[in-house]
Write an enzyme that holds these catalytic residues in place. Structure first.
Site, PDB file in Angstrom:
ATOM      1  CG  HIS A  17      -2.285  -0.899   1.357  1.00 41.00           C
ATOM      2  ND1 HIS A  17      -2.483  -2.113   2.352  1.00 41.00           N
ATOM      3  CD2 HIS A  17      -2.773  -1.139   0.468  1.00 41.00           C
ATOM      4  CE1 HIS A  17      -2.818  -2.414   2.592  1.00 41.00           C
ATOM      5  NE2 HIS A  17      -3.898  -2.197   0.859  1.00 41.00           N
ATOM      6  CE  LYS A  41     -10.482  -7.139   1.925  1.00 33.40           C
ATOM      7  NZ  LYS A  41      -9.494  -6.433   1.502  1.00 33.40           N
ATOM      8  NE  ARG A  91      -3.199  -7.067  -4.234  1.00 32.74           N
ATOM      9  CZ  ARG A  91      -3.497  -7.949  -3.698  1.00 32.74           C
ATOM     10  NH1 ARG A  91      -3.411  -8.011  -2.101  1.00 32.74           N
ATOM     11  NH2 ARG A  91      -4.514  -8.225  -3.060  1.00 32.74           N
ATOM     12  CB  SER A 129      -4.546  -6.378   4.972  1.00 33.50           C
ATOM     13  OG  SER A 129      -4.008  -4.963   4.406  1.00 33.50           O
TER      14      SER A 129
HETATM   15  O1  PNS Z   1      -8.737  -2.566   0.655  1.00 32.89           O
HETATM   16  P1  PNS Z   1      -9.410  -2.703   0.022  1.00 32.89           P
HETATM   17  O2  PNS Z   1     -10.443  -4.021   1.003  1.00 32.89           O
HETATM   18  O3  PNS Z   1      -9.684  -3.758  -1.193  1.00 32.89           O
HETATM   19  O4  PNS Z   1     -10.947  -1.423  -0.424  1.00 32.89           O
HETATM   20  C1  PNS Z   1     -11.981  -1.515  -0.850  1.00 32.89           C
HETATM   21  C2  PNS Z   1     -12.795  -0.541  -1.102  1.00 32.89           C
HETATM   22  C3  PNS Z   1     -12.548   0.122   0.711  1.00 32.89           C
HETATM   23  C4  PNS Z   1     -11.622   0.794  -1.495  1.00 32.89           C
HETATM   24  C5  PNS Z   1     -14.220  -0.518  -1.055  1.00 32.89           C
HETATM   25  O5  PNS Z   1     -14.480  -1.624  -0.646  1.00 32.89           O
HETATM   26  C6  PNS Z   1     -14.915   0.771  -0.995  1.00 32.89           C
HETATM   27  O6  PNS Z   1     -14.226   1.076  -1.962  1.00 32.89           O
HETATM   28  N1  PNS Z   1     -15.732   0.432   0.408  1.00 32.89           N
HETATM   29  C7  PNS Z   1     -16.144   2.013   0.384  1.00 32.89           C
HETATM   30  C8  PNS Z   1     -18.177   1.748   0.209  1.00 32.89           C
HETATM   31  C9  PNS Z   1     -18.191   1.508  -1.649  1.00 32.89           C
HETATM   32  O7  PNS Z   1     -17.448   2.409  -2.858  1.00 32.89           O
HETATM   33  N2  PNS Z   1     -18.133   0.112  -2.001  1.00 32.89           N
HETATM   34  C10 PNS Z   1     -18.202   0.188  -3.600  1.00 32.89           C
HETATM   35  C11 PNS Z   1     -19.371   0.540  -4.353  1.00 32.89           C
HETATM   36  S1  PNS Z   1     -20.525  -0.857  -3.510  1.00 32.89           S
END
Ligand code: PNS
Length: 164
Positions: A17, A41, A91, A129
């Protein structure tokens, strides 16, 4: 002023990250790292406050990087920064399918929002993570996986977890 938003659940932040954040900080005038919820998650190791604090310590050396959090939609969050670009790391090909779908959903919510992908540095392609959480639970060495500043905190949290 060009602004990048680096969103993620950062549970915890890894060197992968941080590599993306550092590279974004060279391309954009300002980078906002946003700790968010990922509904897939459901049992995070760290609270949002703990994650924000760890990210803050990890990015303290980058003067144009700030840290925020949001429990809302990324596409809505991005509206407050005029012309901001979401920057995410890729990745492997397996990341692409998920990110492509997320991008389409985000575009539907906020058609103005653009997303850019930076390919992960080779040495971090294996890193996530969840790998760090797994290693920490077995008290494995975290050096080279997460920023040095947060190793003790992760080890302490994993110790609490082992003690139940
Ligand atoms: O590190 P991650 O878990 O891959 O990040 C994913 C994240 C947090 C960026 C994604 O889940 C997200 O954008 N969450 C906020 C809610 C949202 O906008 N969801 C997508 C549209 S439903």
């Amino acid at each position: 002023m060009s602004i990048a938003i680096c969103p993620g659940s950062f549970d915890p932040i890894t060197l992968g990250h941080l590599n993306i954040i550092r590279r974004a900080s060279r391309i954009f005038d300002r980078v906002v790292v946003c700790v968010m919820f990922n509904s897939t998650k459901t049992s995070p190791m760290f609270s949002v406050e703990e994650r924000v604090d760890m990210v803050r310590r990890a990015v303290a050396k980058y003067p144009n990087v700030t840290v925020d959090c949001s429990d809302g939609l990324l596409a809505e969050y991005a509206r407050q920064f005029d012309g901001a670009v979401v920057v995410k790391g890729l990745r492997a090909a397996s990341d692409f399918e998920y990110e492509f779908q997320m991008n389409l959903i985000n575009k539907k919510i906020n058609p103005e929002m653009e997303t850019m992908f930076l390919t992960s540095s080779e040495k971090y392609t294996f890193l996530s993570s969840s790998i760090v959480r797994e290693m920490a639970r077995y008290d494995a060495d975290l050096k080279g996986l997460v920023p040095d500043e947060i190793i003790d905190e992760i080890r302490e949290k994993a110790k609490q977890w082992r003690l139940g």
